[in-house]
Design a protein around this motif. Structure first.
Motif, PDB file in Angstrom:
ATOM      1  N   ALA A 283      -3.048  -6.256  -7.347  1.00  0.00           N
ATOM      2  CA  ALA A 283      -3.250  -4.952  -7.974  1.00  0.00           C
ATOM      3  C   ALA A 283      -4.152  -5.105  -9.199  1.00  0.00           C
ATOM      4  O   ALA A 283      -3.994  -6.041  -9.984  1.00  0.00           O
ATOM      5  N   ILE A 284      -5.082  -4.201  -9.320  1.00  0.00           N
ATOM      6  CA  ILE A 284      -5.946  -4.114 -10.496  1.00  0.00           C
ATOM      7  C   ILE A 284      -5.739  -2.730 -11.076  1.00  0.00           C
ATOM      8  O   ILE A 284      -5.879  -1.728 -10.357  1.00  0.00           O
ATOM      9  N   ASP A 285      -5.367  -2.678 -12.342  1.00  0.00           N
ATOM     10  CA  ASP A 285      -5.057  -1.400 -12.999  1.00  0.00           C
ATOM     11  C   ASP A 285      -4.009  -0.607 -12.232  1.00  0.00           C
ATOM     12  O   ASP A 285      -4.062   0.618 -12.152  1.00  0.00           O
ATOM     13  N   GLY A 286      -3.053  -1.315 -11.615  1.00  0.00           N
ATOM     14  CA  GLY A 286      -1.936  -0.680 -10.938  1.00  0.00           C
ATOM     15  C   GLY A 286      -2.154  -0.344  -9.469  1.00  0.00           C
ATOM     16  O   GLY A 286      -1.273   0.209  -8.832  1.00  0.00           O
ATOM     17  N   PHE A 287      -3.331  -0.687  -8.900  1.00  0.00           N
ATOM     18  CA  PHE A 287      -3.627  -0.359  -7.505  1.00  0.00           C
ATOM     19  C   PHE A 287      -4.028  -1.612  -6.730  1.00  0.00           C
ATOM     20  O   PHE A 287      -4.933  -2.325  -7.137  1.00  0.00           O
ATOM     21  N   ALA A 288      -3.350  -1.842  -5.604  1.00  0.00           N
ATOM     22  CA  ALA A 288      -3.687  -2.949  -4.703  1.00  0.00           C
ATOM     23  C   ALA A 288      -4.420  -2.369  -3.508  1.00  0.00           C
ATOM     24  O   ALA A 288      -3.865  -1.552  -2.760  1.00  0.00           O
ATOM     25  N   THR A 289      -5.678  -2.774  -3.328  1.00  0.00           N
ATOM     26  CA  THR A 289      -6.504  -2.290  -2.222  1.00  0.00           C
ATOM     27  C   THR A 289      -6.700  -3.416  -1.217  1.00  0.00           C
ATOM     28  O   THR A 289      -7.072  -4.519  -1.592  1.00  0.00           O
ATOM     29  N   PHE A 290      -6.446  -3.120   0.031  1.00  0.00           N
ATOM     30  CA  PHE A 290      -6.637  -4.080   1.108  1.00  0.00           C
ATOM     31  C   PHE A 290      -8.006  -3.795   1.724  1.00  0.00           C
ATOM     32  O   PHE A 290      -8.177  -2.823   2.449  1.00  0.00           O
ATOM     33  N   SER A 291      -8.982  -4.630   1.418  1.00  0.00           N
ATOM     34  CA  SER A 291     -10.376  -4.358   1.766  1.00  0.00           C
ATOM     35  C   SER A 291     -10.803  -4.826   3.147  1.00  0.00           C
ATOM     36  O   SER A 291     -11.810  -4.345   3.663  1.00  0.00           O
TER      37      SER A 291
END
Length: 180
Positions: free
Chosen positions: A87-95
């Motif tokens: 998570a970056i800044d509270g968000f985990a993105t699966f790219s």
């Protein structure tokens, strides 16, 4: 975090064998629904297919062009394979998330954060490169946070249409000229 929630659902627009057309994103939120940005927590969120069994599809795509499956045995409340995103800044993105197998309906992806293993000694902050390994670049070491789980809404992996497979960046032509 007090909870994890789906920020972006994957939807029904992916044909099997392709990277998810809409990559899922999970938010780590505090009790006031603010994104958790504390440096002292482990930012790792793991993803796995919620359905289980020998023939169940599996997730893969830890990073670009990665076809390896990172499989565990009953560690993150799954007997299947996992990938992770920080998570970056509270968000985990699966790219780069992909799902093995063929066309299927009613599929769900499960996301976990915190210590979700039956034995707390098995909990660790997963590496962003290999979810089976401890993130040695962080001071957090072992997880002390409670297990948080969220699942996507049920979705479908679509069959190939007319034997064609979707491309991430389709190529078109006009009057013999290639455009993309």
């Amino acid at each position: 975090p007090a909870k994890i929630v789906m920020a972006v659902e994957p939807g029904n627009s992916t044909t099997f064998g392709n990277r998810m057309a809409v990559q899922p994103q999970v938010a780590l939120l505090d009790r006031f629904d603010n994104p958790v940005v504390n440096e002292w927590i482990c930012p790792a969120v793991t993803a796995s297919v919620a359905q289980s069994g020998a023939a169940a599809p599996q997730v893969f795509g830890q990073k670009a062009n990665d076809t390896m499956t990172y499989c565990q045995i009953e560690t993150f409340h799954t007997s299947g394979c996992i990938i992770s995103a920080h998570a970056i800044d509270g968000f985990a993105t699966f790219s780069h998330l992909q799902i093995s197998g063929g066309a299927v309906d009613g599929l769900q992806i499960q996301f976990t954060h915190g210590c979700c293993a039956d034995d707390p000694a098995d909990c660790y902050c997963a590496s962003p490169d290999d979810p089976r390994r401890v993130d040695t670049g962080r001071e957090t070491g072992r997880f002390i946070e409670p297990c948080r789980v969220v699942r996507t809404l049920p979705f479908s992996l679509l069959p190939l249409i007319g034997g064609l497979q979707m491309l991430e960046h389709p190529v078109h032509s006009i009057a013999g000229e290639r455009i993309s």
